[in-house]
Design an enzyme around this catalytic site. Sequence first.
Site, short mmCIF file in Angstrom:
data_model
loop_
_atom_site.label_atom_id
_atom_site.label_comp_id
_atom_site.label_asym_id
_atom_site.label_seq_id
_atom_site.Cartn_x
_atom_site.Cartn_y
_atom_site.Cartn_z
N ASN A 207 41.81 27.69 42.75
CA ASN A 207 42.05 28.69 43.87
C ASN A 207 43.56 29.05 43.84
OD1 ASN A 207 43.64 26.88 45.13
ND2 ASN A 207 42.03 25.97 46.48
N GLU A 210 46.43 26.24 44.00
CA GLU A 210 46.32 25.38 42.89
C GLU A 210 47.00 26.33 41.67
OE1 GLU A 210 42.19 22.90 44.01
OE2 GLU A 210 42.25 24.96 42.95
N ASP A 276 33.19 24.58 45.95
CA ASP A 276 31.72 24.07 45.25
C ASP A 276 31.05 25.19 44.95
OD1 ASP A 276 33.03 21.57 46.12
OD2 ASP A 276 31.56 21.43 47.78
#
Length: 278
Positions: A207, A210, A276
């Site tokens: 993301n 990150e 996920d």
Amino acid sequence: MMLDPAQLTRHLIDLQQKSVLVVGDVMLDRYVIGAVNRISPEAPIPVLSENHTSMTTGGAANVSRNLAQLGCRVSLIGLVGMDNAGKELTRAIAQIPQILFTPILCPNRPTTVKTRYLSAGQQMLRVDREITDLPDEEEREKLFEQASLLMADCDILILSDYAKGCLGPALNRRLIKAAHQQNIQVIIDPKSADFSDYRGADLLTPNLAELKRATGLTEDSLSAIEQAARDILKECDIRQMLVTLSARGMMLVTPDSACHIPARPCEVFDVSGAGDTV
């Protein structure tokens, strides 16, 4: 580069024929749901009157469940404690027939559990029970040996890293090397701030937060995000990167092109499991 819906549809149909091996941090997601009608006299906090509790798969186990629902045949490997939570997680995964779960039992660490407390659709509190230390050498070897065995019958390897201890740099390197020796593509959802821990991956899915941690990026423009991602591809020998951008959608970056896929924002109360699903 523009997104072609027809091509995307074909890819999703092709995906239904694939066998996927998922290795990573499995966890049990527990939801405690109730009503809040008063404030505690002991402290300025709401009092939750519990109505019911539910449990489901989390982390790498949730990634596996999503793949199974897309029609894939899934093999899953993760660390599980010898505790009630481990039994509950194993039972939850067993309810999904498309998933073959091979737990690596760890007597000295608990099963990772995230407990969320909710009222009126709003998450009030999350409590995590976990040990994030790397497993011992024997447990790592068991995990690698089982993964190597299952690679013989898989098309794709997904390393699902939540920084809960299952995956570390050394194990990542061994798994990536073993997969590439069998012409298996490797997709990694990263958590480490050092993306060199995933050197050689075919696709990384960070993301924006990150990516910023890994690169020192301070800008939020699409052009700056594209360049930061491309720098990592070159530095870490990674083929592609899919950066998720929350309400702005996501961006797929290769060494010589980029495709921004916009999102249609909607009001949500709980974003659990969004990464996920990506």
